[in-house]
Write a protein that holds these residues in place. Sequence first.
Motif, mmCIF file in Angstrom:
data_model
loop_
_atom_site.group_PDB
_atom_site.id
_atom_site.type_symbol
_atom_site.label_atom_id
_atom_site.label_comp_id
_atom_site.label_asym_id
_atom_site.label_seq_id
_atom_site.Cartn_x
_atom_site.Cartn_y
_atom_site.Cartn_z
ATOM 1 N N SER A 56 -61.126 0.715 12.437
ATOM 2 C CA SER A 56 -62.253 0.422 11.555
ATOM 3 C C SER A 56 -63.562 0.391 12.342
ATOM 4 N N ALA A 57 -63.516 -0.157 13.571
ATOM 5 C CA ALA A 57 -64.719 -0.204 14.399
ATOM 6 C C ALA A 57 -65.207 1.203 14.735
ATOM 7 N N ARG A 58 -64.268 2.091 15.047
ATOM 8 C CA ARG A 58 -64.668 3.469 15.345
ATOM 9 C C ARG A 58 -65.265 4.143 14.122
ATOM 10 N N MET A 59 -64.689 3.902 12.957
ATOM 11 C CA MET A 59 -65.199 4.520 11.730
ATOM 12 C C MET A 59 -66.609 4.043 11.406
ATOM 13 N N THR A 60 -66.911 2.809 11.769
ATOM 14 C CA THR A 60 -68.236 2.251 11.491
ATOM 15 C C THR A 60 -69.162 2.301 12.708
ATOM 16 N N GLU A 61 -68.678 2.932 13.787
ATOM 17 C CA GLU A 61 -69.466 3.111 15.012
ATOM 18 C C GLU A 61 -69.874 1.789 15.660
ATOM 19 N N LEU A 62 -68.972 0.822 15.599
ATOM 20 C CA LEU A 62 -69.119 -0.414 16.360
ATOM 21 C C LEU A 62 -68.503 -0.226 17.739
ATOM 22 N N PRO A 63 -68.922 -1.005 18.732
ATOM 23 C CA PRO A 63 -68.307 -0.903 20.060
ATOM 24 C C PRO A 63 -66.799 -1.161 19.990
ATOM 25 N N GLU A 64 -66.062 -0.492 20.865
ATOM 26 C CA GLU A 64 -64.610 -0.653 20.895
ATOM 27 C C GLU A 64 -64.256 -2.116 21.154
ATOM 28 N N PRO A 65 -63.431 -2.726 20.310
ATOM 29 C CA PRO A 65 -63.048 -4.128 20.535
ATOM 30 C C PRO A 65 -62.202 -4.269 21.803
ATOM 31 N N ASP A 66 -62.320 -5.401 22.449
ATOM 32 C CA ASP A 66 -61.523 -5.728 23.629
ATOM 33 C C ASP A 66 -60.336 -6.582 23.172
ATOM 34 N N ASP A 67 -59.132 -6.012 23.197
ATOM 35 C CA ASP A 67 -57.959 -6.716 22.687
ATOM 36 C C ASP A 67 -57.738 -8.053 23.385
ATOM 37 N N ALA A 68 -57.935 -8.088 24.697
ATOM 38 C CA ALA A 68 -57.686 -9.330 25.440
ATOM 39 C C ALA A 68 -58.616 -10.445 24.971
ATOM 40 N N GLN A 69 -59.852 -10.109 24.672
ATOM 41 C CA GLN A 69 -60.794 -11.122 24.189
ATOM 42 C C GLN A 69 -60.370 -11.640 22.818
ATOM 43 N N TRP A 70 -59.952 -10.739 21.950
ATOM 44 C CA TRP A 70 -59.512 -11.173 20.624
ATOM 45 C C TRP A 70 -58.254 -12.035 20.722
ATOM 46 N N GLU A 71 -57.342 -11.652 21.603
ATOM 47 C CA GLU A 71 -56.136 -12.458 21.783
ATOM 48 C C GLU A 71 -56.486 -13.857 22.295
ATOM 49 N N ARG A 72 -57.502 -13.940 23.137
ATOM 50 C CA ARG A 72 -57.937 -15.243 23.651
ATOM 51 C C ARG A 72 -58.510 -16.098 22.517
ATOM 52 N N ALA A 73 -59.301 -15.493 21.645
ATOM 53 C CA ALA A 73 -59.871 -16.236 20.519
ATOM 54 C C ALA A 73 -58.775 -16.706 19.565
ATOM 55 N N ILE A 74 -57.819 -15.843 19.299
ATOM 56 C CA ILE A 74 -56.712 -16.198 18.403
ATOM 57 C C ILE A 74 -55.911 -17.354 18.984
ATOM 58 N N ARG A 75 -55.612 -17.268 20.271
ATOM 59 C CA ARG A 75 -54.824 -18.335 20.894
ATOM 60 C C ARG A 75 -55.584 -19.658 20.885
ATOM 61 N N ALA A 76 -56.898 -19.603 21.045
ATOM 62 C CA ALA A 76 -57.686 -20.838 21.009
ATOM 63 C C ALA A 76 -57.571 -21.511 19.644
ATOM 64 N N VAL A 77 -57.625 -20.718 18.575
ATOM 65 C CA VAL A 77 -57.482 -21.282 17.228
ATOM 66 C C VAL A 77 -56.094 -21.879 17.047
ATOM 67 N N ILE A 78 -55.069 -21.136 17.454
ATOM 68 C CA ILE A 78 -53.696 -21.629 17.306
ATOM 69 C C ILE A 78 -53.514 -22.948 18.060
ATOM 70 N N ASP A 79 -54.024 -22.986 19.283
ATOM 71 C CA ASP A 79 -53.834 -24.185 20.117
ATOM 72 C C ASP A 79 -54.554 -25.405 19.550
ATOM 73 N N HIS A 80 -55.596 -25.185 18.740
ATOM 74 C CA HIS A 80 -56.339 -26.302 18.161
ATOM 75 C C HIS A 80 -55.980 -26.557 16.693
ATOM 76 N N TRP A 81 -55.005 -25.812 16.163
ATOM 77 C CA TRP A 81 -54.573 -26.060 14.788
ATOM 78 C C TRP A 81 -53.792 -27.363 14.755
ATOM 79 N N PRO A 82 -54.055 -28.242 13.796
ATOM 80 C CA PRO A 82 -53.514 -29.602 13.875
ATOM 81 C C PRO A 82 -52.039 -29.764 13.507
ATOM 82 N N ASP A 83 -51.410 -28.761 12.913
ATOM 83 C CA ASP A 83 -49.997 -28.921 12.560
ATOM 84 C C ASP A 83 -49.302 -27.565 12.684
#
Length: 282
Positions: A56-83
């Motif tokens: 989708s980013a390529r189709m809209t000409e956004l910079p290529e996403p960095d998978d490792a950064q997104w995985e880090r953000a996802i893990r941060a949310v999971i680790d702070h989810w209360p249950d």
Amino acid sequence: MRVLGYLDGSVADPDDPAIKVADLGLLRGDGVFETVLIENGEPRELDLHLDRLARSARMTELPEPDDAQWERAIRAVIDHWPDDSEIAMKLIYTRGLDAEPDSPPTAFALGLEISPRMMRERTEGIAAITLERGVEPGLAERAPWLLLGAKTLSYAVNMAALREADRRGASDVIFTATDGSVLEGPTVSVVLVRGRTLYTPPPIIGILPGTTQAAVYRGAERAGFTAKIETLTVDDLLSGDGVFVASSVRKLTRVHTLDGKALTDSTELHRELSAAYESVYR
């Protein structure tokens, strides 16, 4: 319940100001997103979701996403989810600030709880309606600037369709093309079952390749079903042995009523296919 995570692995209060009013994702819907299901602390189909985000980013000409950064953000949310409840994880990626060409994109992961209604509908099934989407087969290839098949933030039409479904006493929508062929729903893929064969429309017609639909197919084939990608019509849906909608949050949900007509009872089929789908993650 919400948890906000950034690509550097930090988290923030989702009620604090975070998006500037000139962000093009807000002003023009100029951005893309994904929704990932988190179950038992693990994201489902993350590689496919990140691949689709990049597409989708390529189709809209956004910079290529960095998978490792997104995985880090996802893990941060999971680790702070209360249950240990399921999380609907939104990955939001926008053009950034208006009138600042060198502004970096806006990017964050937002964890949201899944509504009781959605959880109930997974088991009980739903009524759906068909609505014309106003596109014709082949348009995606002829007019790539229309971004058909990209998961953009421009979801006003999709949300309007869901409100129309609600007015008609239904929970979801199945879009059709101008020739009557089946496309997808506002937030779901469509799966038809006839006998021991599953069918879903081809992405080439301008719909999203479904991550959950792909997982359902993998599980179903292991369970002895045949899986095909073919053009479908509404008549096919009405005459089939089961109609289902699939998404990260809906999982595999059966459609028991379409345009006010009761469909063939697919309760047992739903149970079998749901078990096959869940087996993919065990």
